[in-house]
Design a protein around this motif. Sequence first.
Motif, mmCIF file in Angstrom:
data_model
loop_
_atom_site.group_PDB
_atom_site.id
_atom_site.type_symbol
_atom_site.label_atom_id
_atom_site.label_comp_id
_atom_site.label_asym_id
_atom_site.label_seq_id
_atom_site.Cartn_x
_atom_site.Cartn_y
_atom_site.Cartn_z
ATOM 1 N N GLN A 185 12.997 0.668 -6.594
ATOM 2 C CA GLN A 185 14.360 0.212 -7.253
ATOM 3 C C GLN A 185 15.491 -0.218 -6.508
ATOM 4 O O GLN A 185 16.022 -1.245 -6.832
ATOM 5 C CB GLN A 185 14.915 1.218 -7.959
ATOM 6 C CG GLN A 185 13.938 1.969 -9.318
ATOM 7 C CD GLN A 185 14.495 3.117 -9.919
ATOM 8 O OE1 GLN A 185 15.467 3.739 -9.622
ATOM 9 N NE2 GLN A 185 13.617 3.775 -10.984
ATOM 10 N N THR A 186 15.446 0.320 -5.281
ATOM 11 C CA THR A 186 16.531 -0.122 -4.389
ATOM 12 C C THR A 186 16.009 -0.405 -2.770
ATOM 13 O O THR A 186 16.321 0.493 -2.254
ATOM 14 C CB THR A 186 17.755 1.007 -4.215
ATOM 15 O OG1 THR A 186 18.033 1.485 -5.458
ATOM 16 C CG2 THR A 186 18.848 0.374 -3.566
ATOM 17 N N GLU A 215 0.857 -1.382 0.138
ATOM 18 C CA GLU A 215 -0.056 0.025 -0.117
ATOM 19 C C GLU A 215 0.765 1.273 -0.016
ATOM 20 O O GLU A 215 0.538 2.262 -0.469
ATOM 21 C CB GLU A 215 -1.080 -0.056 1.127
ATOM 22 C CG GLU A 215 -1.988 1.010 1.268
ATOM 23 C CD GLU A 215 -2.694 1.170 2.294
ATOM 24 O OE1 GLU A 215 -3.366 2.148 2.710
ATOM 25 O OE2 GLU A 215 -2.591 0.289 3.462
ATOM 26 N N THR A 216 1.816 1.238 0.620
ATOM 27 C CA THR A 216 3.025 2.497 0.910
ATOM 28 C C THR A 216 3.668 2.777 -0.347
ATOM 29 O O THR A 216 3.797 3.785 -0.718
ATOM 30 C CB THR A 216 3.787 2.172 2.072
ATOM 31 O OG1 THR A 216 2.988 1.913 3.228
ATOM 32 C CG2 THR A 216 4.667 3.411 2.066
ATOM 33 N N LEU A 217 4.187 1.683 -0.932
ATOM 34 C CA LEU A 217 4.874 1.728 -2.088
ATOM 35 C C LEU A 217 3.817 1.955 -3.691
ATOM 36 O O LEU A 217 4.563 2.464 -4.608
ATOM 37 C CB LEU A 217 5.735 0.505 -2.455
ATOM 38 C CG LEU A 217 6.720 0.348 -1.399
ATOM 39 C CD1 LEU A 217 7.466 -0.884 -1.317
ATOM 40 C CD2 LEU A 217 8.000 1.494 -1.400
ATOM 41 N N LEU A 223 11.818 9.745 2.717
ATOM 42 C CA LEU A 223 11.046 10.568 2.045
ATOM 43 C C LEU A 223 11.598 12.169 2.576
ATOM 44 O O LEU A 223 11.411 13.204 1.911
ATOM 45 C CB LEU A 223 9.573 10.545 2.344
ATOM 46 C CG LEU A 223 9.126 9.301 1.680
ATOM 47 C CD1 LEU A 223 7.425 9.093 2.074
ATOM 48 C CD2 LEU A 223 9.159 9.323 0.165
ATOM 49 N N ARG A 224 11.735 12.466 3.922
ATOM 50 C CA ARG A 224 12.275 13.628 4.554
ATOM 51 C C ARG A 224 13.375 14.015 3.916
ATOM 52 O O ARG A 224 13.905 15.112 3.668
ATOM 53 C CB ARG A 224 12.358 13.406 5.981
ATOM 54 C CG ARG A 224 12.261 14.748 6.742
ATOM 55 C CD ARG A 224 12.094 14.501 8.080
ATOM 56 N NE ARG A 224 12.720 13.499 8.913
ATOM 57 C CZ ARG A 224 12.191 12.333 9.498
ATOM 58 N NH1 ARG A 224 11.127 12.270 9.444
ATOM 59 N NH2 ARG A 224 13.277 11.384 10.094
ATOM 60 N N THR A 283 12.470 9.635 -3.532
ATOM 61 C CA THR A 283 11.018 9.154 -3.889
ATOM 62 C C THR A 283 10.686 7.625 -3.722
ATOM 63 O O THR A 283 11.411 6.947 -3.463
ATOM 64 C CB THR A 283 10.897 9.729 -5.493
ATOM 65 O OG1 THR A 283 11.793 8.596 -6.077
ATOM 66 C CG2 THR A 283 11.426 10.998 -5.551
ATOM 67 N N MET A 284 9.638 7.541 -3.647
ATOM 68 C CA MET A 284 8.920 6.056 -3.724
ATOM 69 C C MET A 284 9.630 5.035 -4.766
ATOM 70 O O MET A 284 9.960 3.958 -4.715
ATOM 71 C CB MET A 284 7.576 5.973 -3.497
ATOM 72 C CG MET A 284 6.959 6.166 -2.133
ATOM 73 S SD MET A 284 7.360 5.154 -0.916
ATOM 74 C CE MET A 284 6.380 5.870 0.573
#
Length: 381
Positions: A314-315, A268-270, A303-304, A308-309
Amino acid sequence: MACDCAPMLRLVTTLLCRHCQWIRRLPPLRAFSNPGGTAENQVTVEALYDLSVDIQKIRQLKGWVLHQSPAYVSETASLLRDMGAEGPMIARVLELYPEAVLCSPEQQQAQRELWRSICPRERDLVGIIEKFPASFFTSSHHANQRANIDFFQSLHLNKRIVTKLMASAPQSFSCPVGQNKEMVCTLQQAYLELGGDAANMKIWLQKLLSQNPFVLLKPPEVLRDNLLFLRDRGFTTSELLRLLSKLRGYVVELNPDSMRHTLAYSQETLGCSEAELRDMVLNCPALLYYPEVILAERFEGLLRAGVTMAQITQTPTVLELTTQIVSYRIQTLRSYGYDVRTGSLQALNGTKKDFEMSSGKLQLRRERPLFNPVAPLKVDD
């Protein structure tokens, strides 16, 4: 008229010295009785004092030992001394595990011979006793210990592996040998059913047991349930083997409910698909075992920092790093002129030694392992 005070001074000094020696040997004022009213064994207390053992520490943590009789303080110290241990080390062992003095000399000698069958160098054995005294002085399950040693040696495991198992997870050697046989058989069967190479199974098993000796204390059903859950989530046989090889023995620390919640939160977060989530799990098993609160903190920290998501997707291995480590490494990379907001997050998985400047740009010198299976897992118990 001068008086000769020297004889009197010598007498006073002698009396004071004797008084100081007596005071040092005198236990601190306290009611030395257990709740049942039994007085401390003064022979034990005096013998421990003579070895410079911190009696107060024992009283606070395991005071019941001082009330037992018989106790074999001098015999225990003699055994350790005969094996090459020095005074300070003997005192540390008895402070850490005072129950050792309750083992009879016959039991201690039997344990010494048992351990020497897998650790012949007594200098190495002394080092083990210093770190794991409870493992050495636990003599109530001698027959089970002997049977389990014979079993693991029959698997042709390295003696160092067997020694590490017995030292760090003594409970597994105190249990009936049949319990360990069942779990080892389950692990071997799972490895082969998932396509593992039989020729490499011994090495695979050694790594698994050395990295998580407590796998032997888990019921075999835990391993089966976890593998079935992951299969139901769409992981193929080859992917399950790959994941099992990365998690090694830590796969039994998981459970379907915790994995279900963690995976649902991560997806959900990603904002990723099931297939993308499986790929990320294969690269970053942390998505299986870290609870939501830890993942939330790490997502927020990244994020702070301007990440980015899409970069995290990707990593995903950056999620294995604590927020503090990520912050420190971002600052370190920035000092090299590297901006993680526009570059690859793979740089966060390295250290200073992994980077070099080339044509004014920071270059990753070598690849680092994506997952360290030796690192302790953060699992909700």
